[in-house]
Write a protein that holds these residues in place. Structure first.
Motif, PDB file in Angstrom:
ATOM      1  N   VAL A 172       0.806  -1.328   0.172  1.00  0.00           N
ATOM      2  CA  VAL A 172       0.073   0.031   0.038  1.00  0.00           C
ATOM      3  C   VAL A 172       0.938   1.353  -0.119  1.00  0.00           C
ATOM      4  CG1 VAL A 172      -1.640   1.396   1.338  1.00  0.00           C
ATOM      5  CG2 VAL A 172      -1.877  -1.096   1.056  1.00  0.00           C
ATOM      6  N   SER A 173       1.917   1.371   0.889  1.00  0.00           N
ATOM      7  CA  SER A 173       2.879   2.369   1.002  1.00  0.00           C
ATOM      8  C   SER A 173       3.622   2.537  -0.580  1.00  0.00           C
ATOM      9  CB  SER A 173       3.729   2.262   1.964  1.00  0.00           C
ATOM     10  OG  SER A 173       3.057   2.324   3.365  1.00  0.00           O
ATOM     11  N   ALA A 174       3.919   1.581  -0.889  1.00  0.00           N
ATOM     12  CA  ALA A 174       4.683   1.814  -1.939  1.00  0.00           C
ATOM     13  C   ALA A 174       3.739   2.263  -3.382  1.00  0.00           C
ATOM     14  CB  ALA A 174       4.968   0.374  -2.710  1.00  0.00           C
ATOM     15  N   GLY A 175       2.471   2.331  -3.103  1.00  0.00           N
ATOM     16  CA  GLY A 175       1.606   2.652  -4.324  1.00  0.00           C
ATOM     17  C   GLY A 175       1.111   4.284  -3.945  1.00  0.00           C
ATOM     18  N   VAL A 176       1.639   4.675  -2.863  1.00  0.00           N
ATOM     19  CA  VAL A 176       1.259   6.142  -2.311  1.00  0.00           C
ATOM     20  C   VAL A 176       2.358   6.823  -2.570  1.00  0.00           C
ATOM     21  CG1 VAL A 176       0.600   7.559  -0.508  1.00  0.00           C
ATOM     22  CG2 VAL A 176      -0.381   5.135  -0.973  1.00  0.00           C
ATOM     23  N   GLY A 177       2.143   8.329  -3.166  1.00  0.00           N
ATOM     24  CA  GLY A 177       3.210   8.993  -3.430  1.00  0.00           C
ATOM     25  C   GLY A 177       2.872  10.104  -4.291  1.00  0.00           C
ATOM     26  N   ALA A 178       3.959  11.166  -4.566  1.00  0.00           N
ATOM     27  CA  ALA A 178       3.525  12.280  -5.001  1.00  0.00           C
ATOM     28  C   ALA A 178       4.495  12.377  -6.397  1.00  0.00           C
ATOM     29  CB  ALA A 178       3.684  13.379  -4.167  1.00  0.00           C
ATOM     30  N   THR A 179       3.854  12.890  -7.667  1.00  0.00           N
ATOM     31  CA  THR A 179       4.449  13.034  -8.717  1.00  0.00           C
ATOM     32  C   THR A 179       5.491  14.302  -8.525  1.00  0.00           C
ATOM     33  OG1 THR A 179       2.928  14.430  -9.763  1.00  0.00           O
ATOM     34  CG2 THR A 179       2.829  11.921 -10.086  1.00  0.00           C
ATOM     35  N   LEU A 180       6.401  14.464  -9.750  1.00  0.00           N
ATOM     36  CA  LEU A 180       7.240  15.776  -9.559  1.00  0.00           C
ATOM     37  C   LEU A 180       6.409  16.991  -9.848  1.00  0.00           C
ATOM     38  CD1 LEU A 180      10.270  14.684 -11.688  1.00  0.00           C
ATOM     39  CD2 LEU A 180      10.360  15.221  -9.270  1.00  0.00           C
ATOM     40  N   LEU A 181       5.109  16.806 -10.545  1.00  0.00           N
ATOM     41  CA  LEU A 181       4.410  17.826 -10.643  1.00  0.00           C
ATOM     42  C   LEU A 181       3.388  18.090  -9.345  1.00  0.00           C
ATOM     43  CD1 LEU A 181       2.539  19.915 -12.546  1.00  0.00           C
ATOM     44  CD2 LEU A 181       0.965  18.019 -13.156  1.00  0.00           C
ATOM     45  N   GLU A 182       3.273  17.186  -8.700  1.00  0.00           N
ATOM     46  CA  GLU A 182       2.513  17.498  -7.252  1.00  0.00           C
ATOM     47  C   GLU A 182       3.403  18.033  -6.310  1.00  0.00           C
ATOM     48  OE1 GLU A 182      -0.935  14.213  -6.778  1.00  0.00           O
ATOM     49  OE2 GLU A 182       1.327  13.504  -6.998  1.00  0.00           O
ATOM     50  N   ALA A 679       4.612  12.159   3.901  1.00  0.00           N
ATOM     51  CA  ALA A 679       3.295  12.758   4.538  1.00  0.00           C
ATOM     52  C   ALA A 679       2.123  11.771   4.059  1.00  0.00           C
ATOM     53  CB  ALA A 679       3.080  14.278   4.217  1.00  0.00           C
ATOM     54  N   ARG A 680       2.133  11.368   2.870  1.00  0.00           N
ATOM     55  CA  ARG A 680       0.909  10.509   2.549  1.00  0.00           C
ATOM     56  C   ARG A 680       1.043   9.202   3.130  1.00  0.00           C
ATOM     57  NH1 ARG A 680       0.071  12.661  -3.748  1.00  0.00           N
ATOM     58  NH2 ARG A 680      -0.178  14.931  -3.333  1.00  0.00           N
ATOM     59  N   ARG A 681       2.379   8.827   3.000  1.00  0.00           N
ATOM     60  CA  ARG A 681       2.416   7.278   3.317  1.00  0.00           C
ATOM     61  C   ARG A 681       2.309   7.134   5.061  1.00  0.00           C
ATOM     62  NH1 ARG A 681       7.964   6.788  -0.202  1.00  0.00           N
ATOM     63  NH2 ARG A 681       6.739   6.186  -2.147  1.00  0.00           N
ATOM     64  N   VAL A 682       2.562   8.406   5.682  1.00  0.00           N
ATOM     65  CA  VAL A 682       2.329   8.158   7.226  1.00  0.00           C
ATOM     66  C   VAL A 682       0.930   7.817   7.519  1.00  0.00           C
ATOM     67  CG1 VAL A 682       2.210   9.622   9.197  1.00  0.00           C
ATOM     68  CG2 VAL A 682       4.257   9.562   7.827  1.00  0.00           C
ATOM     69  N   GLN A 683      -0.094   8.397   6.669  1.00  0.00           N
ATOM     70  CA  GLN A 683      -1.346   8.239   6.805  1.00  0.00           C
ATOM     71  C   GLN A 683      -1.963   7.025   6.059  1.00  0.00           C
ATOM     72  OE1 GLN A 683      -3.347  11.652   5.550  1.00  0.00           O
ATOM     73  NE2 GLN A 683      -2.466  13.075   7.247  1.00  0.00           N
ATOM     74  N   ALA A 684      -1.175   6.510   5.167  1.00  0.00           N
ATOM     75  CA  ALA A 684      -1.766   5.307   4.157  1.00  0.00           C
ATOM     76  C   ALA A 684      -2.260   4.243   4.968  1.00  0.00           C
ATOM     77  CB  ALA A 684      -0.795   5.207   3.499  1.00  0.00           C
TER      78      ALA A 684
END
Length: 706
Positions: A172-182, A679-684
């Motif tokens: 799940v954590s591996a699938g959560v992230g942010a792109t360079l645009l984000e 930050a997103r992975r902490v909540q994932a």
């Protein structure tokens, strides 16, 4: 005979009638218990996505949790804790199985290593975890203790589940992230800023009397925002609490009973077959025995200083001369008689060290191979050594003392006050002087004691107190039961509130209590009341009496609400302010005149305000608070342009973009993207479970059983 013949002639008809009656009885029971599967439902706590959670297994886990926690949790709290665990377990295991996640031997071994790293049974001479020792241990368990081996298998099975969940969460954590645009967007939100001017016309400028919110308005809003206003089934109650408390007569009886203990009394002694004269509190010589036999509170066999006494009678009791008595006096629900039985002038604290010499048969003497006489001789010998050279005390304590809690500190016990040590030990250190060294015998062995320091001496007293609890008598409890029963009957037949008013009883209410709650305001944990209110047989208006730990509750069910959307009345307090704000915004927008901020401000009797260095990450306007809608709208304007009226949090705004600062472009936004990803992975992990729980089909039957 004629009647019997008629019955025989109609036997088939009678059989059909009886069968129909039996069938209707069974059918009624089936309907009442929720269908043909009711027998099965009696053994099922819940169903989660079609998987049943059995009642017996759930109950065992609840009981085990309660045992482990002792009195720190109620049954309801334990049920909710185990429910959360089981729900998480079922939902996540379903995901693990659907994804085909398996735990490899290496993963399990790694978890075993982390769990057993500090266990000396599984470490080698270098202190490192040794898998060979673990294998030998497990093989030995299998051969010698099937039960222990089964527990080990359960342990490793749980570790396998943990390994699978770790893999799932990692996926799940591996699938959560942010792109360079984000990442760039995050950079812009924090660093792009604007300077702006604005006019705020607060909602409070429109009187509430100019805005009408109808039931239809509220209903429409609720319908448009259903997710926000969904609510669980609830019940409302009104109730009267009846506490068992001692009457004035009970108080007088308790006072008289304790007063009668002062003098001698004559009682028949079956052992000698004659009357026997027993000493009273005034002339007894064994206060511990007297208080043990006659008091509801134990004897405190210790000296107390003035600051150890509390309450309004503290000064009077402490200042008694030896042999004087104070009371009876009422304190903390007891009648008491207090007598000073001994006075001393002693230090209020002492610092001492000791060397404990234990022997076979004492608590710490197992395996010493030392007799009591040998222990005494050794203690006397060591005392002689340290009297001649006190500097050796710490060294001897480290070598000989059986008290492992302080032997490495040279036997240092630190400072302590009267009442903290064994009586014989305490008497020595408080009755002798600083620097004295002696030997004292206690139940745990012989102590070589060194009195290291003493504080200044002060008056101390030993007080014997007999106490008799002031509690309701059987007559008082019977009278209360009759009173409660009478109220229950009258409240069932008439108006609950009026009957309570006639009896001068306080009526308390609880609104919208949920099925799994247990606390009732003013009455504490009253789970049985809540269960009754949610029972199928309870109807609005029903009245019932319940026993409590110290009396009774008579409750009436005043309303039943099923699961679904809030009613207009329930939602009114939430929705009315929202709709008022919307309607006031429309009124303000219609009244706005002018093409510039100054013109608008003059027409509305307000001033033009400024806000500098405002960004979207923290959209706060000085003097107005956080207004994300307003700041977001101004960011989209061209420099020098004036916005249309914007409905914000605290009023309607018209704003002008004075200038915009765009942060310089970066060569790479990777660092910001990484920050966002972290930050997103902490909540994932928590968010994925909440999402799965919201999606799951859950039939929760806990309230039937607890």
């Amino acid at each position: 005979m004629a009647v019997l013949n008629k019955i025989r002639q109609r036997s088939v008809f009678l059989i059909i009638i009886i069968a129909l009656a039996l069938f209707s009885f069974v059918l009624a029971d089936v309907i009442r218990n929720g269908g043909l599967s009711s027998q099965n439902s009696q053994n099922v706590i819940a169903t989660v996505n079609g998987e049943e959670i059995g009642r017996e297994e759930f109950a065992r886990e609840v009981e085990a949790f309660e045992r482990n926690m002792g009195r720190n949790v109620s049954t309801t709290q334990a049920v909710n804790r185990i429910w959360d665990q089981k729900l998480r377990e079922v939902i996540l295991e379903e995901q693990v199985e659907d994804l085909g996640i398996r735990a490899g031997e290496g993963q399990i071994t790694s978890l075993v290593r982390s769990q057993m790293a500090g266990n000396p049974n599984f470490t080698n001479e270098a202190g490192m975890f040794d898998e060979n020792r673990l294998r030998e241990y497990v093989a030995n368990l299998k051969e010698t203790s099937p039960q222990a081996y089964e527990q080990w298998q359960q342990f490793t099975s749980n570790l396998a589940k943990t390994a699978k969940l770790n893999t799932y969460y990692n996926m799940v954590s591996a699938g959560v992230g942010a792109t360079l645009l984000e990442g760039e967007q995050a950079y812009r939100l924090q660093n792009d800023n604007i300077n702006m001017k604005f006019v705020q016309i607060p909602y409070s400028s429109i009187p509430d009397s100019e805005v009408e919110v109808t039931k239809s308005d509220i209903k429409s809003y609720v319908e448009d925002h259903k997710a926000r206003f969904e609510t669980d089934a609830s019940r409302s109650l009104q109730y009267v609490i009846f506490n068992e408390s001692a009457s004035s007569e009970d108080k007088s009886d308790a006072k008289e009973a304790i007063s009668s203990l002062r003098g001698e009394r004559v009682e028949y002694n079956a052992a000698i077959g004659a009357n026997d004269t027993l000493p009273g509190f005034d002339n007894t010589e064994d206060y511990a025995d007297f208080i043990s036999n006659n008091s509801d509170l134990p004897f405190e066999d210790r000296f107390k200083f003035r600051n150890d006494f509390t309450g309004k009678n503290a000064e009077a009791i402490f200042n008694l001369n030896e042999g004087e008595t104070f009371g009876p006096y009422e304190e903390n629900g007891y009648w008491k008689l207090s007598k000073v039985v001994e006075t001393k002038t002693i230090p209020d604290s002492v610092k001492a060290s000791h060397i404990l010499i234990a022997y076979e048969g004492t608590q710490l003497g197992a395996g010493s191979g030392r007799t009591k006489a040998e222990a005494e001789a050794l203690a006397d010998s060591l005392a002689g050594v340290v009297r001649n050279d006190k500097d050796k005390f710490a060294e001897i304590a480290s070598e000989f003392s059986a008290d492992t809690s302080n032997k490495e500190e040279g036997g240092d016990l630190g400072y302590f006050t009267p009442g903290m040590m064994i009586p014989a030990f305490e008497n020595y250190v408080f009755d002798n002087s600083t620097g004295d060294i002696g030997v004292v015998e206690t139940p745990i062995g012989y102590h070589v004691i060194s009195i290291d320091e003493q504080t200044d001496a002060a008056r101390a007293v030993k007080v014997a107190t007999i106490a008799r609890e002031i509690e309701a008598s059987e007559k008082t409890m019977n009278d209360l039961f009759n009173e409660v029963t009478k109220f229950e009957i009258s409240a069932s037949e008439g108006d609950f509130s009026e009957v309570a008013k006639e009896g001068s009883y306080e009526v308390l209410t609880v609104k919208d209590i949920k099925a799994l709650e247990e606390n009732i305001p003013g009455a504490g944990a009253q789970r049985r009341v809540v269960q009754w209110a949610f029972g199928d047989e309870a109807k609005v208006g029903d009245v019932r009496r319940f026993d409590t730990n110290n009396g009774y509750i008579v409750a009436q069910l005043t309303s039943k609400k099923d699961k679904g959307l809030m009613s207009v009345e329930e939602a009114s307090s939430i929705v009315t302010p929202i709709i008022k704000k919307e309607k006031k915004a429309e009124i303000i927008k219609e009244r706005l005149k002018g093409s510039t901020l100054q013109e608008i401000a003059s027409n509305q009797g307000v001033s033009v305000q400024t806000a500098d260095a405002v960004n979207l990450s923290s959209p706060t306007l000085a003097g107005a608070g956080e207004e994300p809608e307003v700041v977001g709208a101004v960011f989209s304007l061209e420099t020098g342009k004036v916005s249309e009226p914007i409905a914000g949090e605290k009023g309607v705004y018209v704003a002008e973009l004075v200038s915009k600062f765009e942060a310089p472009e970066m060569d790479s936004y990777k660092s910001y993207a990484q920050q966002e990803s972290a930050a997103r992975r902490v909540q994932a992990t928590s968010r994925v479970f909440e999402a799965l729980k919201n999606k799951a089909e859950i039939e929760d039957n806990r309230s039937r059983f607890y």
